[in-house]
Scaffold this active site. Structure first.
Site, PDB file in Angstrom:
ATOM      1  N   TYR A  35       0.017  -1.688  -3.201  1.00 23.37           N
ATOM      2  CA  TYR A  35      -0.671  -2.040  -2.718  1.00 23.37           C
ATOM      3  C   TYR A  35      -2.491  -1.131  -3.114  1.00 23.37           C
ATOM      4  O   TYR A  35      -3.056  -1.546  -2.550  1.00 23.37           O
ATOM      5  CB  TYR A  35      -1.090  -2.376  -1.239  1.00 23.37           C
ATOM      6  CG  TYR A  35       0.217  -3.320  -1.054  1.00 23.37           C
ATOM      7  CD1 TYR A  35       0.448  -4.487  -0.648  1.00 23.37           C
ATOM      8  CD2 TYR A  35       1.647  -2.543  -0.362  1.00 23.37           C
ATOM      9  CE1 TYR A  35       0.931  -5.077  -0.572  1.00 23.37           C
ATOM     10  CE2 TYR A  35       2.696  -3.073  -0.071  1.00 23.37           C
ATOM     11  CZ  TYR A  35       1.796  -4.929   0.325  1.00 23.37           C
ATOM     12  OH  TYR A  35       3.392  -5.732  -0.275  1.00 23.37           O
ATOM     13  N   ASP A  76      10.440   0.974   3.729  1.00 23.40           N
ATOM     14  CA  ASP A  76      11.726   1.345   2.552  1.00 23.40           C
ATOM     15  C   ASP A  76      11.932   2.841   2.244  1.00 23.40           C
ATOM     16  O   ASP A  76      13.288   3.087   1.799  1.00 23.40           O
ATOM     17  CB  ASP A  76      11.602   0.536   1.086  1.00 23.40           C
ATOM     18  CG  ASP A  76      11.992  -1.190   1.343  1.00 23.40           C
ATOM     19  OD1 ASP A  76      13.438  -1.732   1.999  1.00 23.40           O
ATOM     20  OD2 ASP A  76      11.008  -1.997   1.525  1.00 23.40           O
ATOM     21  N   HIS A 124       4.214  -1.406  -9.937  1.00 27.76           N
ATOM     22  CA  HIS A 124       5.118  -2.878  -9.260  1.00 27.76           C
ATOM     23  C   HIS A 124       3.460  -2.536  -8.334  1.00 27.76           C
ATOM     24  O   HIS A 124       2.990  -2.038  -8.172  1.00 27.76           O
ATOM     25  CB  HIS A 124       5.573  -1.902  -8.696  1.00 27.76           C
ATOM     26  CG  HIS A 124       5.951  -1.553  -7.495  1.00 27.76           C
ATOM     27  ND1 HIS A 124       5.962  -1.896  -5.689  1.00 27.76           N
ATOM     28  CD2 HIS A 124       5.964   0.011  -7.629  1.00 27.76           C
ATOM     29  CE1 HIS A 124       5.944  -0.911  -5.552  1.00 27.76           C
ATOM     30  NE2 HIS A 124       5.679   0.055  -6.564  1.00 27.76           N
ATOM     31  N   TYR A 143       0.203 -10.677   3.982  1.00 21.19           N
ATOM     32  CA  TYR A 143       0.095 -10.464   5.075  1.00 21.19           C
ATOM     33  C   TYR A 143      -0.313  -9.079   4.708  1.00 21.19           C
ATOM     34  O   TYR A 143      -1.040  -8.791   5.347  1.00 21.19           O
ATOM     35  CB  TYR A 143       1.509 -10.091   5.238  1.00 21.19           C
ATOM     36  CG  TYR A 143       2.354  -8.978   5.320  1.00 21.19           C
ATOM     37  CD1 TYR A 143       2.962  -8.552   4.152  1.00 21.19           C
ATOM     38  CD2 TYR A 143       2.585  -7.849   5.974  1.00 21.19           C
ATOM     39  CE1 TYR A 143       3.813  -7.552   3.604  1.00 21.19           C
ATOM     40  CE2 TYR A 143       2.684  -7.292   5.931  1.00 21.19           C
ATOM     41  CZ  TYR A 143       3.811  -6.639   4.119  1.00 21.19           C
ATOM     42  OH  TYR A 143       4.132  -5.534   3.964  1.00 21.19           O
ATOM     43  N   ARG A 144      -0.870  -9.139   3.412  1.00 20.57           N
ATOM     44  CA  ARG A 144      -1.239  -7.168   2.905  1.00 20.57           C
ATOM     45  C   ARG A 144      -1.251  -7.316   1.415  1.00 20.57           C
ATOM     46  O   ARG A 144      -0.426  -8.691   0.995  1.00 20.57           O
ATOM     47  CB  ARG A 144      -0.019  -6.116   2.645  1.00 20.57           C
ATOM     48  CG  ARG A 144      -0.111  -5.250   3.108  1.00 20.57           C
ATOM     49  CD  ARG A 144       1.255  -4.424   3.423  1.00 20.57           C
ATOM     50  NE  ARG A 144       0.550  -2.883   3.357  1.00 20.57           N
ATOM     51  CZ  ARG A 144       2.098  -2.468   3.451  1.00 20.57           C
ATOM     52  NH1 ARG A 144       2.617  -2.516   3.600  1.00 20.57           N
ATOM     53  NH2 ARG A 144       2.048  -0.608   2.882  1.00 20.57           N
TER      54      ARG A 144
END
Ligand code: ADP
Length: 601
Positions: free
Chosen positions: A147, A208, A447, A528-529
């Site tokens: 992100y 995670d 990622h 959502y993000r």
């Protein structure tokens, strides 16, 4: 440190460094690091465009201002970002830039990093930023990987790395099942502290990977996998430094002498906490968090389902079970493509052609694995003493077996390093590091995620699955859908793994993400993000009422941050000084993150 030295150095541990790994995960972390450095080919480039100076201030005035701040905080607490950008890896991550950048690596970079030691020093930094009109960007740990990591949205912002010196667990209350933490407390550190105190009647909830900051993850509305997985819903009380320098305590924290700050989140009057999550309205310096009672037993379970088309009927089965809490945690339904990638082997082990790895290869690989061939794998956990678990597990079993070919996997047949056991630990509140493995899929693996929200319905799951599959095929990207099922909604999390040293693959990944965001919005789904680079686009999809919500956010921003110094552009919220100057990143703006200056006073 040279690349070779960096690769050879040992993994930092807790409590030696606040961002270190607990010793119970050290061996695993060493192995993970080895795998990552083995496949790294990206060189450390010579720095370009130095010194980094944010727009809106002249270079000399900026350097003068930095010298002033250095004087105030002590020379050791301000670092100018003029050294080669070192990407490191999960456990030794940079605080100067996004180590998984999808843009040119000089785009989203800080000019300097400061290390406050107290709330008062955060206030000092904010006052300094207002005086000189310099953008600042707070991070807690800076591990928001996928992100944007530690990167600021506006190039040249001064990053406030809160975690380095503000990393105390201020309270753990074994009677109320709460804690109070500073920004530099990771899930690993909180878990370790609770173990060290012998409080085995209390659990934490971890994402995670456990290296993120409890505060950083919670304010970005991250999730974990026990029944306390909705971190934002489980927090209680904030201390916040506002962009003009005042400090507030929310909820019961506003009442002097209270003993309920962490037990009753609302206090009296408007519930203000919400505006400090996924925003740029304040800097959180303390946060309360509720802790889960040890349920007195737990049991992970895993089911597999053979066909892609099983997705829709499976969602219809999951929804009532989840809403009634028979399925008790944020469980995951993962595609076989991700089961294969989770082994941590490079994609070239399975396939060397271009485009997505063919389905026949994925199934052949799965068939050889201890889990056996499947298309979907459901990971869940039942909590409580065995007689209570037995009732819930029997219900789940009879429902899941309605899907032809459904198989319950016997955990005793799975080896210790099988991914199942990582899900087992995380769902029991024991932070892990295994999830990192799939980043090895490509060399220089990075990622970025596509994370739309939908109801738990077959039609919605199928629509999102088809949408993602189509775009991944178009751009030649392996498709890894994982549905994380909340209480009445689910997040589809699609991680795109790309080689960050390969411009063509980076461009394809970004184009694929932009298409999926637009496709999803057309169908009524929103994320959502999201990653810093996609924040303007995603915020733009929440446009009901002629953008009424963003207009409201801008009003709050202008009222709280009149000089527009705090994290401009984060979550698509631009302060007045930046608006109308092309700062938004969209498909049309391409790969450039900067606009045309800022309004001067
Ligand atoms: P983590 O390491 O927990 O994944 P980060 O520290 O990278 O998380 O934080 C995630 C994002 O949340 C940051 O990019 C930042 O914008 C925001 N953030 C983090 N900590 C704070 C804080 N203490 N106050 C305000 N915003 C924060």
């Amino acid at each position: 440190m040279s690349f070779a030295e960096e690769a050879a150095s040992d993994v930092p541990t807790l409590p030696g460094t606040h961002s270190g790994i607990p010793t119970y995960l050290l061996e695993k972390a060493r192995k993970a690091k080895g795998g990552i450095f083995e496949t790294r080919t990206k060189p450390r480039a010579e720095r370009q465009r130095l010194p980094v100076v944010p727009q809106g201030i002249e270079r000399d005035a900026f350097l003068q201002a930095l010298a002033e701040l250095k004087e105030e905080l002590g020379a050791e607490n301000l670092e100018v970002n003029d050294k080669p950008l070192t990407d490191g890896w999960y456990m030794e991550h940079p605080n100067t830039h996004d180590m998984m950048t999808i843009l040119d690596e000089e785009e989203l970079v800080a000019s300097a990093v400061v290390y406050p030691g107290s709330t008062e020093e955060v206030q000092q930094i904010v006052a300094w930023a207002n005086k000189h009109r310099i953008p600042i960007f707070p991070i807690s740990m800076g591990r928001n990987l996928g992100y944007g990591g530690a990167a600021p949205r506006v190039r040249g912002s001064v990053t406030i790395d809160l975690g380095k010196r503000m990393n105390k667990i201020l309270d753990i209350n074994p009677e109320d099942f709460t804690c109070l933490v500073e920004p530099g407390v990771s899930f690993y550190a909180l878990y370790e502290a609770i173990q060290a105190k012998g409080y085995d009647h209390m659990w934490i909830d971890s994402p995670d990977l456990g290296g993120g900051s409890v505060i950083g993850n919670t304010v970005d509305r991250g999730v974990g996998y026990t029944p306390y997985g909705d971190h934002w819903a489980c927090h209680a009380g904030l201390e916040v430094v506002l962009p003009t320098g005042e400090v507030i305590r929310t909820g019961m924290g506003a009442l002097p002498g209270n003993n309920t700050w962490q037990t009753f989140p609302y206090g009296f009057g408007p519930y203000s906490d919400g505006i400090f999550s996924q925003s740029n309205f304040g800097i959180v310096t303390k946060m309360g968090m509720t802790l889960m009672p040890n349920p007195g037993g737990y049991e992970s379970f895993m089911y597999t389902f053979p066909k892609e088309e099983d997705l829709a009927p499976l969602m219809e089965i999951i929804r009532p079970l989840r809403i009634s809490n028979i399925l008790e945690n944020v469980a995951q339904l993962r595609h076989v493509s991700q089961s294969i990638a989770a082994r941590g082997l490079p994609r070239s082990t399975f396939y060397t052609g271009s485009g997505p790895v063919p389905s026949s290869i994925l199934h052949a690989e799965a068939a050889k694995s201890p889990v056996g061939d499947h298309t979907w794998a459901y990971y869940g956990m039942a909590y409580g003493p065995s007689h209570i678990r037995a009732h819930k597990l029997a219900l789940i079993d009879s429902e899941f077996r309605k899907i032809p070919g459904a198989r319950k996997i016997d955990p005793s047949t799975l080896p210790a390093d099988e991914y199942f056991w990582s899900r087992d630990r995380v769902a029991a509140g024991i932070p892990d590091i295994q999830e990192l493995r799939w980043v090895n899929w490509t060399p220089n693996g990075a990622h970025v995620a596509f994370s739309p929200v939908s109801p738990i319905r077959g039609t919605d799951a199928t629509a999102l699955f088809e949408l993602g599959k189509k775009r991944h095929e178009q751009y030649g990207i392996d498709f890894w859908p994982a549905f994380c099922v909340g209480l009445r909604e689910m997040h589809l999390i699609v991680e795109i793994v790309f080689d960050r040293h390969d411009l063509e693959r980076k461009t394809a990944a970004l184009a694929c993400l932009r298409d999926m965001v637009d496709d999803a919005a057309r169908l009524g789904y929103g994320e959502y993000r999201t990653h810093l680079v996609l924040m303007d686009q995603v915020a733009g999809t929440y446009s009901w009422g002629d953008g009424a919500l963003m207009k409201f956010n801008e009003k709050i921003k202008d009222a709280l941050d009149p000089n527009g110094i705090l994290a401009p552009g984060r979550c698509g919220i631009w302060p007045r000084r930046y608006r109308g100057r092309g700062w938004e990143m969209t498909r049309e703006s391409g790969l450039v993150s900067e606009g045309r200056g800022v309004e001067m006073d």
